[in-house]
Scaffold this motif. Sequence first.
Motif, PDB file in Angstrom:
ATOM      1  N   LYS A  56      81.163  10.973 -53.346  1.00  0.00           N
ATOM      2  CA  LYS A  56      81.721  12.303 -53.084  1.00  0.00           C
ATOM      3  C   LYS A  56      81.040  12.956 -51.897  1.00  0.00           C
ATOM      4  N   ARG A  57      79.710  12.818 -51.780  1.00  0.00           N
ATOM      5  CA  ARG A  57      78.987  13.428 -50.674  1.00  0.00           C
ATOM      6  C   ARG A  57      79.459  12.875 -49.336  1.00  0.00           C
ATOM      7  N   GLN A  58      79.694  11.553 -49.297  1.00  0.00           N
ATOM      8  CA  GLN A  58      80.145  10.925 -48.047  1.00  0.00           C
ATOM      9  C   GLN A  58      81.531  11.419 -47.664  1.00  0.00           C
ATOM     10  N   MET A  59      82.409  11.591 -48.688  1.00  0.00           N
ATOM     11  CA  MET A  59      83.768  12.062 -48.407  1.00  0.00           C
ATOM     12  C   MET A  59      83.746  13.526 -47.925  1.00  0.00           C
ATOM     13  N   VAL A  60      82.863  14.331 -48.529  1.00  0.00           N
ATOM     14  CA  VAL A  60      82.745  15.733 -48.079  1.00  0.00           C
ATOM     15  C   VAL A  60      82.317  15.770 -46.623  1.00  0.00           C
ATOM     16  N   ARG A  61      81.337  14.917 -46.261  1.00  0.00           N
ATOM     17  CA  ARG A  61      80.882  14.877 -44.859  1.00  0.00           C
ATOM     18  C   ARG A  61      82.023  14.474 -43.928  1.00  0.00           C
ATOM     19  N   GLN A  62      82.863  13.543 -44.390  1.00  0.00           N
ATOM     20  CA  GLN A  62      83.963  13.078 -43.556  1.00  0.00           C
ATOM     21  C   GLN A  62      84.946  14.216 -43.254  1.00  0.00           C
ATOM     22  N   PHE A  63      85.318  14.942 -44.298  1.00  0.00           N
ATOM     23  CA  PHE A  63      86.305  16.006 -44.099  1.00  0.00           C
ATOM     24  C   PHE A  63      85.702  17.201 -43.359  1.00  0.00           C
ATOM     25  N   LEU A  64      84.413  17.468 -43.569  1.00  0.00           N
ATOM     26  CA  LEU A  64      83.767  18.533 -42.802  1.00  0.00           C
ATOM     27  C   LEU A  64      83.662  18.150 -41.331  1.00  0.00           C
ATOM     28  N   THR A  65      83.440  16.857 -41.055  1.00  0.00           N
ATOM     29  CA  THR A  65      83.405  16.394 -39.666  1.00  0.00           C
ATOM     30  C   THR A  65      84.732  16.683 -38.984  1.00  0.00           C
ATOM     31  N   GLU A  66      85.844  16.400 -39.686  1.00  0.00           N
ATOM     32  CA  GLU A  66      87.165  16.687 -39.116  1.00  0.00           C
ATOM     33  C   GLU A  66      87.323  18.185 -38.844  1.00  0.00           C
ATOM     34  N   SER A  67      86.836  19.000 -39.797  1.00  0.00           N
ATOM     35  CA  SER A  67      86.922  20.447 -39.615  1.00  0.00           C
ATOM     36  C   SER A  67      86.139  20.899 -38.387  1.00  0.00           C
ATOM     37  N   PHE A  68      84.930  20.336 -38.203  1.00  0.00           N
ATOM     38  CA  PHE A  68      84.107  20.733 -37.059  1.00  0.00           C
ATOM     39  C   PHE A  68      84.697  20.240 -35.741  1.00  0.00           C
ATOM     40  N   VAL A  69      85.347  19.083 -35.752  1.00  0.00           N
ATOM     41  CA  VAL A  69      85.995  18.590 -34.526  1.00  0.00           C
ATOM     42  C   VAL A  69      87.115  19.549 -34.113  1.00  0.00           C
ATOM     43  N   ILE A  70      87.940  19.937 -35.088  1.00  0.00           N
ATOM     44  CA  ILE A  70      89.041  20.862 -34.790  1.00  0.00           C
ATOM     45  C   ILE A  70      88.498  22.219 -34.353  1.00  0.00           C
ATOM     46  N   THR A  71      87.487  22.706 -35.068  1.00  0.00           N
ATOM     47  CA  THR A  71      86.898  24.009 -34.725  1.00  0.00           C
ATOM     48  C   THR A  71      86.249  23.979 -33.346  1.00  0.00           C
ATOM     49  N   SER A  72      85.579  22.873 -33.020  1.00  0.00           N
ATOM     50  CA  SER A  72      84.918  22.766 -31.712  1.00  0.00           C
ATOM     51  C   SER A  72      85.934  22.777 -30.587  1.00  0.00           C
ATOM     52  N   ALA A  73      87.040  22.040 -30.799  1.00  0.00           N
ATOM     53  CA  ALA A  73      88.105  22.035 -29.787  1.00  0.00           C
ATOM     54  C   ALA A  73      88.677  23.443 -29.617  1.00  0.00           C
ATOM     55  N   ALA A  74      88.899  24.128 -30.753  1.00  0.00           N
ATOM     56  CA  ALA A  74      89.433  25.493 -30.697  1.00  0.00           C
ATOM     57  C   ALA A  74      88.437  26.444 -30.044  1.00  0.00           C
ATOM     58  N   MET A  75      87.150  26.227 -30.325  1.00  0.00           N
ATOM     59  CA  MET A  75      86.110  27.097 -29.765  1.00  0.00           C
ATOM     60  C   MET A  75      86.082  26.988 -28.238  1.00  0.00           C
ATOM     61  N   LEU A  76      86.122  25.777 -27.709  1.00  0.00           N
ATOM     62  CA  LEU A  76      86.105  25.588 -26.253  1.00  0.00           C
ATOM     63  C   LEU A  76      87.333  26.221 -25.617  1.00  0.00           C
ATOM     64  N   ALA A  77      88.501  25.990 -26.237  1.00  0.00           N
ATOM     65  CA  ALA A  77      89.738  26.562 -25.697  1.00  0.00           C
ATOM     66  C   ALA A  77      89.711  28.087 -25.803  1.00  0.00           C
ATOM     67  N   ALA A  78      89.150  28.603 -26.904  1.00  0.00           N
ATOM     68  CA  ALA A  78      89.106  30.055 -27.108  1.00  0.00           C
ATOM     69  C   ALA A  78      88.207  30.737 -26.087  1.00  0.00           C
ATOM     70  N   GLY A  79      87.054  30.124 -25.787  1.00  0.00           N
ATOM     71  CA  GLY A  79      86.165  30.691 -24.788  1.00  0.00           C
ATOM     72  C   GLY A  79      86.834  30.794 -23.433  1.00  0.00           C
ATOM     73  N   PHE A  80      87.537  29.739 -23.045  1.00  0.00           N
ATOM     74  CA  PHE A  80      88.254  29.726 -21.765  1.00  0.00           C
ATOM     75  C   PHE A  80      89.381  30.760 -21.780  1.00  0.00           C
ATOM     76  N   LEU A  81      90.155  30.793 -22.882  1.00  0.00           N
ATOM     77  CA  LEU A  81      91.275  31.725 -22.975  1.00  0.00           C
ATOM     78  C   LEU A  81      90.796  33.175 -22.936  1.00  0.00           C
ATOM     79  N   ALA A  82      89.697  33.475 -23.646  1.00  0.00           N
ATOM     80  CA  ALA A  82      89.173  34.839 -23.664  1.00  0.00           C
ATOM     81  C   ALA A  82      88.724  35.282 -22.270  1.00  0.00           C
ATOM     82  N   GLU A  83      88.058  34.383 -21.530  1.00  0.00           N
ATOM     83  CA  GLU A  83      87.648  34.708 -20.155  1.00  0.00           C
ATOM     84  C   GLU A  83      88.864  35.009 -19.295  1.00  0.00           C
ATOM     85  N   MET A  84      89.907  34.197 -19.436  1.00  0.00           N
ATOM     86  CA  MET A  84      91.124  34.386 -18.635  1.00  0.00           C
ATOM     87  C   MET A  84      91.844  35.682 -19.020  1.00  0.00           C
ATOM     88  N   ALA A  85      91.774  36.052 -20.311  1.00  0.00           N
ATOM     89  CA  ALA A  85      92.517  37.222 -20.784  1.00  0.00           C
ATOM     90  C   ALA A  85      91.747  38.523 -20.624  1.00  0.00           C
TER      91      ALA A  85
END
Length: 796
Positions: A329-358
């Motif tokens: 269970k611990r390994q599976m939790v890490r797997q799904f949290l990794t996916e969450s952090f990948v998506i969040t990191s991508a959104a974070m980079l895009a959000a920083g750029f978008l906020a500067e532009m806006a």
Amino acid sequence: MLKNQFKIALRNILRNKTYSFINIFGLTLGLASALLIVIYVKHEMSYDRFHKDSERIYRVSETVPLGENVKVIASTTMALAPNLRVDYPDLEQVTFFSRPQSSDLKIGTKNGYEERIHIVDKEFFNVFKYKFIIGSAENALSNINTVVITESLARKYFGDADPVGESIRINQLWGGNDMPFTISAVIEDMPPNSHFHMDMMVGTNSVREITEGRENAWGWDSGYTYVKVPEHYDIEQLNASFEGFIKKNVGENTDWLTYFTKPLTDIHLDSNLNSEIETNGNKQEVLIFALVALGIIFIAAINYINLVTALATKRSKEIGIHKVLGAGKRQMVRQFLTESFVITSAAMLAAGFLAEMATPFFNELAGRELEIGFLKNPVVLIAFISVSLIIGFLSGIYPAFYMSSFGAIKSLKGNAKGKNSLLGLRKGMLILQFGISIFLIVGSTMVFRQWNFMRNKSYGLNTETTLSFALQSNQNAARYDVLKNQLEANPAISNITTSHRQIGRDINSQELFNIEMTDTSFQSIRLSVIYVEPGFLEDVDIKLKSGRYFRENSQAETGTAVIINAAGEQLLDDKDALGKKVTLGRNSGTIIGVAENFHFESIYNEIKPIVFIPTNRPQGIVTLTAKSDQLSEVIGFLSETWQAFDPTRGFRYSIISDDIKSLYGNEERFLQLFTAATGLAIFIASLGIFGLVSFSAFERTKEIGIRKVLGANTLNITMLLTREYLILIVIANLIAWPVAYWFSESWLSNYSYRTPITWWPFILATFAAVVIASLTAMSQTLKAAHKNPVNSLRYE
């Protein structure tokens, strides 16, 4: 291990492109908009904190009883500061400065006009420690006829040259004649996050002839008083001692006056008194924006949780295989949290750029000069990354535990279910999303209604075609008859008159009048004074409640007759003003008329009690009426006529209706920001609905095919897939309406004159939510309903 989990995360993101895009795009918009709002909130809360020892600086303000009400006034008399120094020697410093003065300037061969000229006393630069670019605080205003200017003003008139030692002539400073001054120092511009701004500072020792008499006039509020207290000073003890201070210095009969202090850092957001030096912010609105930022982030996070948990059944076999191969269970939790952090990191980079532009667009909406400044301000960058990762963790933690709880055998069979009710969680989150959206729609509608109410409320006088301009000098006032004759020759101009106050501008000062009552006793009340030509009230179409107007060209009425407004009459104990004698110092007059209440300034303020005093001398502000279909021609004529009348000074005019509308800039900015935030929140919520309906239609492909074979039409299929969302909207309304009503009532209570709360904004919000949800859902359900049922039945 981490590398492998990262690869799996990327594969799953790429495998479900549509849903991954919805998650990343939604989080990007949520993070970017929340970042901009947080920067705005941070800026609003930072006002005046740049001053050294800002926590030890207080403004002294006053309260004045007005009938059954109490008027709280930011300004005080010039007499207060010197008496505080004498009676409270334990105070570190006490300073006073005047209200902003506007004046024409002559600098060498250049002419100019400035609106932020202040008279300041000797302690000003000891309390407010600005950086001196040229000169020093100790010697800046020690000599008479010296001024300190800001860096931007120096650059405006002198370019890169050193302005110290250059001469300036200021016209009609505080009503005086042209006066010569020498520039003694240059300071840095006052920061945007200051509750007052000055461009030119004149020492009180340089203008003794025009301040004489004001230094002992306790009933004349002419500026602002600040004190700097020692560390660990008991400020409440100072407030409690003001009663004795007033009795000692003003007199025993002092029921009309009390003083209190307000911390410097609280003025911008927690003041909004009468006669503020500049328009302040609103603490409640800043709190609202902070909650809106949280709401937007919450909606984006709900989208992620709902979509990931909805997709869980598609990944049940993958989870089963992992578990059969030994994944815990611990390994599976890490797997799904990794996916969450990948998506969040991508959104974070895009959000920083978008906020500067806006940011430039956001600044235009907010009326501020904000910058995110990731590179200049690493604290903002670290905070943004931290918050983004926390959001990623909180958004991903439930799906991670939910999916990792699937049993291996059931997962391989494809019918795994978690320990909690997935459907109940998803519906609960959708209700919350709809509730936030409905609340924001109601809120933005009420903000619009109040703004529209303020812009269109009748002012009780003619404003649409009324223009005003200043005579700008005593010399021009002496030649006013020449100008008036030229203007009267134009048939498109009528009702030419003068006053010493301009309609649409704040009437800051009040004076203490004694009213002789019927039983020969006296009642003291404070009234704002407006000196007018006798025909002023008729010319600007101010109606009378009782009595009569001034008689034009009547020398007998000058100094013997006055008119007050209904707000002034209400302060009298017997509520009847006609015939009563009014005394101010050695001057007196009889009340011959009572004007209907009208708004001489912003309707944000209560109507002030006013007394009109007639004078046959022309006052400084000329007011006239133009024919509505010839307004532009009249403005051109005025400009040409003024150029011939006084070629040394530029012509500056204002249309009263435009002046009045400009008073509601804060409300308009709040409306724009709130509406933009509402639109973003609804759009992000719609993305989530789109994703869920799309997945629901995909999951029920065979069911849709069977229903179509059995005779169901497109409308039946559409209603099948969308009705659950309509039910959720009804439930969301039951939650959102009371909250939205409370918000509307609380926010509108800040206004003296407000729009009523009616039922239709709530119905409109519900209808808008239904339409938005239905259109979003139908875009996918119609697609599913139009599929060939043969293909649907073949679906595996």
